[in-house]
Design a protein around this motif. Sequence first.
Motif, mmCIF file in Angstrom:
data_model
loop_
_atom_site.group_PDB
_atom_site.id
_atom_site.type_symbol
_atom_site.label_atom_id
_atom_site.label_comp_id
_atom_site.label_asym_id
_atom_site.label_seq_id
_atom_site.Cartn_x
_atom_site.Cartn_y
_atom_site.Cartn_z
ATOM 1 N N GLU A 217 0.821 -1.215 0.000
ATOM 2 C CA GLU A 217 0.000 0.000 0.000
ATOM 3 C C GLU A 217 0.858 1.269 0.000
ATOM 4 O OE1 GLU A 217 -3.772 1.567 -0.404
ATOM 5 O OE2 GLU A 217 -3.226 -0.556 -0.254
ATOM 6 N N GLU A 218 1.965 1.235 0.766
ATOM 7 C CA GLU A 218 2.806 2.436 0.859
ATOM 8 C C GLU A 218 3.561 2.732 -0.449
ATOM 9 O OE1 GLU A 218 5.068 -0.932 3.017
ATOM 10 O OE2 GLU A 218 3.015 -0.213 2.768
ATOM 11 N N MET A 219 3.548 1.781 -1.377
ATOM 12 C CA MET A 219 4.228 1.975 -2.662
ATOM 13 C C MET A 219 3.288 2.440 -3.774
ATOM 14 S SD MET A 219 7.419 1.335 -2.246
ATOM 15 C CE MET A 219 7.972 1.085 -3.948
ATOM 16 N N LEU A 220 2.003 2.432 -3.490
ATOM 17 C CA LEU A 220 1.012 2.682 -4.544
ATOM 18 C C LEU A 220 1.145 4.062 -5.180
ATOM 19 C CD1 LEU A 220 -2.224 0.980 -3.172
ATOM 20 C CD2 LEU A 220 -0.405 0.032 -4.598
ATOM 21 N N ASP A 221 1.335 5.091 -4.356
ATOM 22 C CA ASP A 221 1.416 6.453 -4.900
ATOM 23 C C ASP A 221 2.590 6.588 -5.867
ATOM 24 O OD1 ASP A 221 -0.821 7.386 -3.596
ATOM 25 O OD2 ASP A 221 0.286 8.154 -1.868
ATOM 26 N N LYS A 222 3.743 6.043 -5.486
ATOM 27 C CA LYS A 222 4.926 6.132 -6.339
ATOM 28 C C LYS A 222 4.730 5.358 -7.641
ATOM 29 C CE LYS A 222 9.935 5.396 -6.302
ATOM 30 N NZ LYS A 222 11.101 4.940 -5.498
ATOM 31 N N GLN A 225 2.262 7.224 -9.887
ATOM 32 C CA GLN A 225 2.871 8.394 -10.510
ATOM 33 C C GLN A 225 3.736 7.992 -11.706
ATOM 34 O OE1 GLN A 225 2.049 11.592 -9.412
ATOM 35 N NE2 GLN A 225 2.937 12.043 -11.421
ATOM 36 N N GLY A 226 4.435 6.885 -11.550
ATOM 37 C CA GLY A 226 5.254 6.396 -12.659
ATOM 38 C C GLY A 226 4.404 6.022 -13.861
ATOM 39 N N ARG A 227 3.265 5.372 -13.581
ATOM 40 C CA ARG A 227 2.371 4.991 -14.677
ATOM 41 C C ARG A 227 1.666 6.196 -15.273
ATOM 42 N NH1 ARG A 227 0.163 -0.772 -12.015
ATOM 43 N NH2 ARG A 227 2.120 -1.886 -12.459
#
Length: 274
Positions: A217-222, A225-227
């Motif tokens: 979950e803590e990686m979702l924002d990053k 954003q990449g996508r």
Amino acid sequence: MAVTMAEISKLRKLTGAGMMDCKNALTETNGDIEAAKEIIRKKGQAVAAKREDREASEGCVLAAAKGDFAAIVALKCETDFVAKNDSFVALTKSILDAAIEAKATDLETVKALVVNGTPVANLIVDEIGKTGEKMELGYYEAISAPYTTAYIHPGNKLATIVGFNLADTDYQVAHDVAMQAAAMSPIAVSRDEVPADVVEKELEIAKDKARQEGKKEEMLDKIAQGRLNKFYQEVCLLEQAFVKDPKQTIQQYLHSSNKELTAVACKRITLNEE
């Protein structure tokens, strides 16, 4: 009174109506050309009313640029046969020419234009009378910029207009970018112009996809954003890979012509299914 072939030909030249329609109108008005023209126009109005519930999914899309102004117009009809008719294409061009001359900014302004003394709405009704098909002025887009260009894809179903920040933009460079817009269907010139709701939706889609892939979950924002950056590269004209040379973006291609050059506006209209 007997109607002569010369009178029929004259009325046909003035209205574009069929031989029998012209003959019948002249017979009914005893050779009065103006009255016969009104009969033919009323016939067009009657046909238009009868066809109101029909779908006009075909048509002709034309674009043109004149100095710092460019526009695209789409005149719609029911069948591809009529869309390719010389008279229909000529009508579309006359409406476009009038819009360019007036620097019309929206569809309602175009509808209110007068071409050679006749309102655009009446010209369309007259064409309806000739073909028996529903017609409507479906789409209109215009841009203003120091330099503008237009591209019409073969078949008159797709056209683009692009504006640039420099008045001395090279014609071939501008034409290449207009063709790029036709082929790759950008939704904005740059990422700053992508609507906020579209960006939000893409971020949510990216997060949902990452969750399904088992990402933390803590990686979702990053990850999202990449996508999103990849999405920008697909839909923003300046960030798209140049079709003629995919190793460079459109912005890089423009800079290869002039370091100060960039696209500032882009519009695209198509009647094709995509």
